[in-house]
Design an enzyme around this catalytic site. Structure first.
Site, PDB file in Angstrom:
ATOM      1  N   HIS A 105       0.810  -1.211   0.000  1.00 48.39           N
ATOM      2  CA  HIS A 105       0.000   0.000   0.000  1.00 48.39           C
ATOM      3  C   HIS A 105       0.848   1.267   0.000  1.00 48.39           C
ATOM      4  CE1 HIS A 105      -4.183  -1.693   1.067  1.00 48.39           C
ATOM      5  NE2 HIS A 105      -3.447  -2.619   0.468  1.00 48.39           N
ATOM      6  N   HIS A 267      -2.031 -12.782  -2.129  1.00 49.44           N
ATOM      7  CA  HIS A 267      -3.059 -13.471  -1.353  1.00 49.44           C
ATOM      8  C   HIS A 267      -2.652 -14.890  -0.951  1.00 49.44           C
ATOM      9  CE1 HIS A 267      -6.594 -10.637  -2.532  1.00 49.44           C
ATOM     10  NE2 HIS A 267      -5.659 -10.063  -1.796  1.00 49.44           N
TER      11      HIS A 267
END
Length: 738
Positions: A105, A267
């Site tokens: 991020h 993920h």
């Protein structure tokens, strides 16, 4: 880790309404933006970074990095990974997945269109990024790293640490990383970036037509890094989600393979957190939290407030059977099960294996006696349902090693995309391989030219038949593609002779080819006569601009020497990523009085944006425009803004005639965006201009600078200021000199 895309600047109109309301309610004093919301803002040109930096003007991060013990730092980071803290316990006993999300991020705000965003500067520490809904709980990740930053001090920036933490976390969980480059320095105040027009988090007013994402935005909603993991506007449609994913990741310069690698690879680690409804449990974000929270936000009042009660995205669960290890299990699970829609405890839409299968497959993050079914998000299923993505994931399902290599390369690109060329990479972890997205240039295998060579080349260039205008325009076109936002572009590499830059409308391709042909001849003749000493075309182009400016200054009565530093080399077409380099094309360049037809932004605003991308201040922008006008550097050869009777001489005539009260300005009756300067007495047309010219007389701040340069005692100062600003642009990409 959280999904890669869970659920500040407002538009001027929204800001004005909010400002007016606040002033009416609180009695605040209205500022200039309140009274004149449409005035040209010069904020992007304010150079306040040094005054905000507590380390002082003489601090050099690259020098400080030389004293960093990288191996000790890695060891300390790996100790942090498994040292679970009671105030924020580690999922599965390892903070690696948490730090991967932190790094992702920090870097993932990068957008290719204007080069803004990214990890450089450590902007995640400041508003608005520190309080984006997508960054929920990352305040805790930064606090976990605070002891590391305190220990290594100025030898390690937050910018580097935020990216390194996730990278080392992956390595500690068994993933073979490509490498890591230090060299990101910290900023000390937030960058003003237009993140979108919306006035509320997680809303969307940035699409048009068939859900086409407006420029320059990369994310699909305000406050997201990329896309809504539940699907567009919460619609759990994997195909629709694939459309959004492709746009959002494409805006970051990622191909389909890189996109799939990042989602599937990311993920593989960690879990999503949605143990309770956020509206029932979670408090204000860090920027809005009470003082006693000391910069932490999203305080959770439900249960423990952390661990098994953590609420972040609202989605809940893990994707794999070993969330703290690098495995192939994400892709295996994606294809092993049929997936059915369900909701998390927080009410978010997600997917689980059909018919209650695999409910005992995934370990709980904090309670070893519990197990769960794996989850998938709508955006995960897009990797299976979208035809192009499906081909990739099916191939990697059968070839885990290829998948691992692809994710390693994509992660390196994600976390280094905004650093610019390899010459900015520092440290012992830098990989030996280079990639085309780094805009590489070759290493010179010859001796660089000296002072005597420079004089010979200048004479040859000035005797080549090219005009001052030709030389100045070409040098500017070559260097002014540079962007401080992601350190791309610039004169090094001479990419002005390559696709796509050679075909940009602003560069007037036919004229450009004519000039380049002559300059290539000068280069060829020099190199033919010299054995060991050679000169690149990139250097010849910049040297031509310097020679022309010196000649133009001499015509105006000033003997000057324009600084020149050899060492540029010439890139090949194979070294140039045409598709991503195309985003550097200026649709408006006020320095050359160019404004593409149909480009919506006001030319004056676009000029400030172009100056900001070049890292210029308002005085530097003003000096450059005034000088380029009298040197006839307009892209199309027009006379707009050429306020002089002696074109080709480096005078302050632009400013003298701009502020001359004997001229009255009127809008053209025949051409939109054009103005005519009429003699106040006779009505005869004296000059023509665009708003990129007249803004220097109409904007009060710019007029003050223009009036200064119009003074009789400012002629010499103007010439030197122009040369200084010119040299700043010519060497903007010469990181070897800094």
């Amino acid at each position: 880790m959280e999904p890669l895309f869970p659920k500040r600047l407002l538009s001027i109109a929204v800001l004005c309404v909010a400002s007016a309301t606040a002033q009416a309610d609180t009695g605040m004093n209205p500022d200039n933006d309140y009274w004149w919301p449409n005035r040209l803002s010069l904020e992007p040109l304010r150079d306040s970074s040094l005054s905000a930096d507590p380390r002082g003007a003489n601090f050099d991060y690259n020098e400080a990095l030389k004293d960093l013990d990288v191996e000790a730092l890695k060891k300390d980071l790996k100790q942090v990974m498994t040292a679970s803290q009671d105030w924020w316990p580690a999922d599965y006993g390892h903070y690696g997945p948490f730090f991967i999300r932190l790094s992702w991020h920090a870097a993932g705000t990068y957008r290719m269109i204007d080069g803004r965003g990214g990890a450089d500067g450590g902007m995640q520490r400041f508003a608005p990024l520190n309080s984006w809904p997508d960054n929920a709980s990352l305040d805790k990740a930064r606090r976990l790293l605070q002891p590391i930053k305190q220990k290594y001090g100025n030898n390690l920036s937050w910018s580097d640490l935020l990216v390194l933490a996730g990278t080392i976390g992956m390595e500690d969980m068994g993933f073979p990383i490509v490498g890591f480059a230090f060299g990101r320095d910290d900023e000390w105040e937030p960058e003003e970036v237009n993140w979108g027009p919306e006035g509320q988090w997680l809303t969307d007013r940035r699409h048009s037509g068939d859900r086409k994402l407006d420029k320059p935005f990369g994310a699909t909603e305000m406050g997201l890094i990329y896309v809504n993991p539940e699907g567009p506007h919460g619609n759990p449609d994997p195909i629709a989600a694939a459309h959004d994913i492709r746009q959002a990741f494409g805006r970051m310069g990622m191909s389909d393979e890189e996109t799939v690698a990042l989602i599937a690879g990311g993920h593989t680690f960690g879990k999503a957190h949605g143990a309770h409804k956020p509206s029932d449990c979670v408090g204000a974000d860090p920027e809005a939290a009470s003082m006693e929270e000391q910069g932490l936000g999203w305080t959770n009042k439900c249960g423990k407030g952390n661990a098994e009660d953590t609420v972040t995205s609202g989605l809940e669960g893990a994707w794999t059977v070993s969330p703290a290890e690098w495995t192939h299990n994400f892709l295996q699970n994606l294809y092993a099960f049929e997936w059915e829609l369900t909701t998390s405890p927080a009410g978010a839409k997600q997917w689980v294996p059909k018919g209650g299968a695999a409910t005992n497959m995934v370990p709980d993050a904090h309670d070893s006696s519990k197990r769960h079914a794996p989850i998938m998000l709508t955006t995960d299923l897009a990797l299976k349902e979208d035809p192009a993505y499906r081909k990739i994931t099916q191939r990697w399902l059968e070839d885990p090693e290829e998948f691992t290599r692809a994710f390693a390369r994509a992660w390196f690109k994600l976390t280094h995309r905004d650093m610019g060329p390899v010459s900015r990479y520092k440290g012992e972890l830098v990989p030996s391989d280079t990639f085309v997205w780094q805009d590489p240039v070759p290493v010179a295998d010859y001796k660089q030219i000296g002072e005597r060579d420079v004089k010979k080349l200048k004479a040859a260039i000035l005797d080549s038949g090219l005009s001052t205008s030709d030389l100045v325009k070409t040098a500017w076109a070559s260097a002014a593609s540079f962007r401080t936002t992601d350190m791309r572009g610039g004169a090094n590499g001479a990419r002005i002779r390559l696709a796509p830059q050679k075909d940009w409308a602003v560069n007037q391709p036919q004229d450009l080819q004519r000039v380049l042909k002559v300059l290539e001849g000068v280069q060829r003749e020099f190199n033919k006569k010299s054995r060991k000493t050679k000169v690149s075309l990139a250097d010849v182009i910049v040297l031509g601009g310097a020679a022309a400016i010196e000649q133009a200054a001499k015509k105006a009565g000033h003997k000057v020497e324009v600084p020149f530093f050899p060492g540029r080399t010439d890139a090949s077409q194979e070294m140039t990523d045409v598709s991503t380099f195309a985003w550097l094309e200026p649709k408006s360049d006020g320095f050359r009085n160019f404004h593409a037809e149909g480009y919506k932004r006001n030319p004056a605003e676009a000029l400030v944006e172009r100056a900001a991308l070049l890292g210029l201040t308002a005085p530097e922008m003003t000096a450059l425009v005034g000088g380029l006008r009298v040197l006839q550097a307009n892209a199309d050869g027009s006379q707009h803004g050429v306020f002089t009777d002696n074109p080709g001489s480096l005078t302050n005539d632009f400013f003298v005639n701009l502020v001359d009260m004997s001229t009255v300005w009127k809008k053209s009756d025949t051409e939109a965006g054009l103005y005519k300067g009429l003699d106040r007495n006779s009505g005869k047309v004296k000059w023509t201009a665009t708003s990129a010219d007249l803004i220097f007389g109409s904007n009060s701040e710019l007029r003050a600078i223009a009036e200064y340069y119009s003074q009789s005692d400012s002629q010499k100062t103007f010439v030197q200021d122009f040369i200084n600003a010119w040299s700043k642009v010519m060497t903007a990409d010469r990181f070897d000199l800094k």
